[in-house]
Motif scaffolding. Structure first.
Motif, mmCIF file in Angstrom:
data_model
loop_
_atom_site.group_PDB
_atom_site.id
_atom_site.type_symbol
_atom_site.label_atom_id
_atom_site.label_comp_id
_atom_site.label_asym_id
_atom_site.label_seq_id
_atom_site.Cartn_x
_atom_site.Cartn_y
_atom_site.Cartn_z
ATOM 1 N N ALA A 1 1.980 99.089 -52.720
ATOM 2 C CA ALA A 1 1.230 99.311 -51.483
ATOM 3 C C ALA A 1 1.389 100.748 -51.007
ATOM 4 O O ALA A 1 0.421 101.382 -50.553
ATOM 5 C CB ALA A 1 1.708 98.340 -50.411
ATOM 6 N N ARG A 2 2.602 101.290 -51.127
ATOM 7 C CA ARG A 2 2.842 102.672 -50.715
ATOM 8 C C ARG A 2 2.058 103.635 -51.601
ATOM 9 O O ARG A 2 1.448 104.596 -51.118
ATOM 10 C CB ARG A 2 4.336 102.957 -50.782
ATOM 11 C CG ARG A 2 4.733 104.311 -50.249
ATOM 12 C CD ARG A 2 6.238 104.505 -50.107
ATOM 13 N NE ARG A 2 6.979 104.079 -51.286
ATOM 14 C CZ ARG A 2 7.819 103.047 -51.321
ATOM 15 N NH1 ARG A 2 8.025 102.314 -50.255
ATOM 16 N NH2 ARG A 2 8.471 102.741 -52.423
ATOM 17 N N LYS A 3 2.029 103.369 -52.905
ATOM 18 C CA LYS A 3 1.273 104.226 -53.824
ATOM 19 C C LYS A 3 -0.227 104.144 -53.554
ATOM 20 O O LYS A 3 -0.936 105.147 -53.606
ATOM 21 C CB LYS A 3 1.569 103.841 -55.270
ATOM 22 C CG LYS A 3 2.936 104.296 -55.737
ATOM 23 C CD LYS A 3 3.132 103.971 -57.197
ATOM 24 C CE LYS A 3 4.486 104.453 -57.666
ATOM 25 N NZ LYS A 3 4.666 104.235 -59.108
ATOM 26 N N ALA A 4 -0.720 102.966 -53.239
ATOM 27 C CA ALA A 4 -2.146 102.804 -52.934
ATOM 28 C C ALA A 4 -2.515 103.566 -51.667
ATOM 29 O O ALA A 4 -3.569 104.200 -51.592
ATOM 30 C CB ALA A 4 -2.483 101.332 -52.782
ATOM 31 N N ARG A 5 -1.637 103.511 -50.669
ATOM 32 C CA ARG A 5 -1.889 104.236 -49.426
ATOM 33 C C ARG A 5 -1.885 105.739 -49.691
ATOM 34 O O ARG A 5 -2.728 106.476 -49.171
ATOM 35 C CB ARG A 5 -0.846 103.861 -48.377
ATOM 36 C CG ARG A 5 -1.125 104.461 -47.032
ATOM 37 C CD ARG A 5 -0.203 103.961 -45.950
ATOM 38 N NE ARG A 5 1.190 104.173 -46.319
ATOM 39 C CZ ARG A 5 2.135 103.223 -46.314
ATOM 40 N NH1 ARG A 5 1.824 102.004 -45.964
ATOM 41 N NH2 ARG A 5 3.371 103.495 -46.654
ATOM 42 N N ALA A 6 -0.967 106.227 -50.526
ATOM 43 C CA ALA A 6 -0.920 107.647 -50.862
ATOM 44 C C ALA A 6 -2.162 108.065 -51.638
ATOM 45 O O ALA A 6 -2.703 109.161 -51.418
ATOM 46 C CB ALA A 6 0.334 107.950 -51.672
ATOM 47 N N ARG A 7 -2.641 107.200 -52.556
ATOM 48 C CA ARG A 7 -3.858 107.517 -53.306
ATOM 49 C C ARG A 7 -5.061 107.628 -52.384
ATOM 50 O O ARG A 7 -5.893 108.520 -52.536
ATOM 51 C CB ARG A 7 -4.119 106.456 -54.364
ATOM 52 C CG ARG A 7 -3.423 106.718 -55.667
ATOM 53 C CD ARG A 7 -3.968 105.834 -56.772
ATOM 54 N NE ARG A 7 -3.782 104.411 -56.504
ATOM 55 C CZ ARG A 7 -2.703 103.714 -56.819
ATOM 56 N NH1 ARG A 7 -1.686 104.307 -57.409
ATOM 57 N NH2 ARG A 7 -2.616 102.424 -56.540
ATOM 58 N N SER A 8 -5.173 106.735 -51.411
ATOM 59 C CA SER A 8 -6.321 106.785 -50.508
ATOM 60 C C SER A 8 -6.257 108.020 -49.612
ATOM 61 O O SER A 8 -7.288 108.632 -49.312
ATOM 62 C CB SER A 8 -6.413 105.513 -49.678
ATOM 63 O OG SER A 8 -5.341 105.436 -48.771
#
Length: 58
Positions: free
Chosen positions: A10-17
Motif C-alpha cells: 500500500a505504501r509503494k502504491a501511494r508513492a507510485r501515484s
C-alpha cells in the motif's frame, strides 16, 4: 472479517501515484515546444499590458 492489507504494498502504491502526479505536472511544464512557450509568453505579456492599461491614476 476484514480484508488483509499488505502495508508495504500500500505504501509503494501511494508513492507510485504521487510520483505519477509529479511526472504529469512536469510533462505539462517542460513538455512544450519552443513555439508553444513563445505563444504562452506573448499571451501573458498581452494580459499584463491590458491590465496595466486599465489601472486608474490616483
Amino acid at each position: 472479517m476484514a480484508e488483509i492489507v499488505n502495508l508495504r504494498a500500500a505504501r509503494k502504491a501511494r508513492a507510485r501515484s504521487a510520483a505519477a502526479a509529479v511526472a504529469d505536472a512536469n510533462r505539462a511544464a517542460f513538455g512544450q515546444s519552443k513555439a508553444e512557450r513563445a505563444a504562452s509568453a506573448s499571451e501573458s505579456a498581452r494580459r499584463a499590458r491590458t491590465l496595466d492599461g486599465a489601472k486608474r491614476e490616483p
